[in-house]
Design an enzyme around this catalytic site. Structure first.
Site, short mmCIF file in Angstrom:
data_model
loop_
_atom_site.label_atom_id
_atom_site.label_comp_id
_atom_site.label_asym_id
_atom_site.label_seq_id
_atom_site.Cartn_x
_atom_site.Cartn_y
_atom_site.Cartn_z
N SER A 1 -53.40 21.09 -41.07
CA SER A 1 -51.99 20.71 -40.96
C SER A 1 -51.42 21.23 -39.65
O SER A 1 -51.93 20.91 -38.59
CB SER A 1 -51.23 21.24 -42.18
OG SER A 1 -49.96 20.64 -42.26
N ASP B 1 -52.28 15.62 -46.04
CA ASP B 1 -52.44 16.98 -45.54
C ASP B 1 -53.70 17.66 -46.09
O ASP B 1 -53.92 17.69 -47.31
CB ASP B 1 -51.21 17.79 -45.95
CG ASP B 1 -51.06 19.09 -45.20
OD1 ASP B 1 -52.07 19.79 -45.01
OD2 ASP B 1 -49.92 19.41 -44.82
#
EC number: 3.1.1.-
Length: 395
Positions: A66, A210
């Site tokens: 991320s 993510d």
């Protein structure tokens, strides 16, 4: 590259042959904290090796999930001369200058926008990724970058790495697309869809969210990545891991984005339905719990392993603790909160090294290991020594 040294494991025998790993957690705007740790480390490297020293010169693997993937990639992007395009300070400035552009709300009514769709538009993030990454592909990074994502079409983790991209053209995506995927935190951003083409002209689709839903702390995955490359007889790694001394042949720096002071209890959660698990006083409990759990489990396991194999000094984890209020937020990029994160970063640098306690889940200070600033200074000297040792063995 010279053959590995056989022997019992005198520390000096491994100098120049260790595999160095940098790992950076996910955490949204809190990525500013590991950036500041890296700024300090890069400055220490410059003190030892001169003003042109850059983080990417010292790490064989830079892994990031991320927001950590954003930092990892930025540090490894090449300029026109084949040197790093961005410094660690540049990476910090992305958060300071562009945070509010990344977190562009779909609606002026936060709860409504979260219920009816992702909280934020992807356009601001995509614009910045395009500007920062341009048309660089994964295989073109200056070191081996490793970025976890999760493919919701396949319902399985999908990992991107420089090594794999060099072998498999279908995994050689534009970095901006991979980063768009690994930062697509559920609730906050819509999933990323992009396509690649392999050498036979066949198209491959990626439906990504993510990577933090499974691997918010990618340190262990980075170590497994090295082991996998050894199995594949990748000469970059295979000749530098001494048989039976895998952990002693590693030098690992793991940077977190913070654990929370505020928590929940069973009495509270027993009354929650779908909405409170997803939206609760401005927080997203389910996502905080998932990402926090994965980060802490990895840290504890690795701390135990490196201690068991009598090389605890080869593993350094810096994790801010007890974050609360706005600074614990994933997405508060307002100037006041940015300043608070900068203050926290300075406090973390001057705080004693902490290690996790399995019984309490708390991090305990270890004054005998000094402050994080002192630990990073020692780590910089180790990295410099390793790099110089590699030059010696390459001759």
């Amino acid at each position: 590259m010279a053959a590995p040294i056989a022997g019992s494991g005198n520390a000096d025998e491994r100098v120049g042959r260790r595999v160095s790993i940098l790992s950076i957690d996910g955490g949204g705007v809190r990525g500013l904290i590991p950036c500041k740790m890296l700024e300090f480390l890069e400055h220490q490297l410059q003190i030892v090796d001169g003003p042109n020293a850059r983080i990417v010169d010292y790490f064989d693997v830079i892994a990031g999930t991320s927001t950590g993937g954003l930092i990892a990639s930025a540090l490894a992007l090449p300029d026109e001369k084949g040197r790093p395009r961005y410094t660690a300070k540049d990476a910090s400035n992305f958060y300071i200058q562009d945070g509010t552009t990344i977190f562009t709300r779909r609606s002026n009514i936060p709860v409504l926008s979260t219920i009816t769709g992702p909280k934020y538009e992807a356009s601001g993030l995509e614009e910045i990724l395009k500007d920062v990454c341009r048309d660089v592909k994964i295989k073109d990074t200056l070191t081996d970058v490793v970025i976890p994502t999760f493919d919701i079409k396949l319902m399985e983790p999908t990992y991107f790495s420089t090594c794999e991209a060099k072998r498999d053209e279908s995994k050689n995506a534009f970095i901006r697309d991979v980063l768009r995927g690994t930062t697509a935190a559920p609730i906050y951003f819509p999933p990323a869809l992009f396509y690649t083409t392999n050498c036979e002209g066949e198209r491959r689709a990626f439906n990504l969210i993510d990577g933090g839903v499974g691997i918010n702390n990618p340190t262990h995955h980075a170590i497994v990545h090295v082991q996998r490359e050894i199995f594949r007889k990748n000469p970059i790694y295979a000749s530098r891991i001494l048989k039976g001394q895998d952990l002693k042949s590693l030098l690992v720096l793991s940077l977190g984005t913070g654990s929370f002071a505020e928590s929940y209890n069973s009495e509270q959660a027993s009354r929650w339905g779908i909405v409170p698990w997803v939206i609760n006083e401005g927080k997203v409990p389910i996502l905080d719990i998932i990402t926090g759990a994965s980060a802490d489990v990895v840290d504890f396991n690795l701390a135990v392993l490196f201690t068991t194999f009598e090389c605890p000094e080869n593993y350094l984890r810096i994790q801010p603790t007890n974050l609360s209020g706005d600074v614990a937020s994933f997405d508060n990029a307002q100037s006041g909160n940015i300043n608070n994160l900068l203050e926290i970063s300075e406090k973390v640098l001057n705080r004693h090294v902490k290690l996790p306690d399995v019984d309490t889940g708390k991090y305990i200070s270890h004054p005998n290991r000094g402050t994080n600033k002192e630990a990073l200074t020692r780590f910089a000297k180790k990295l410099s020594k390793e790099r110089k040792g590699r030059c010696h063995f390459a001759e």
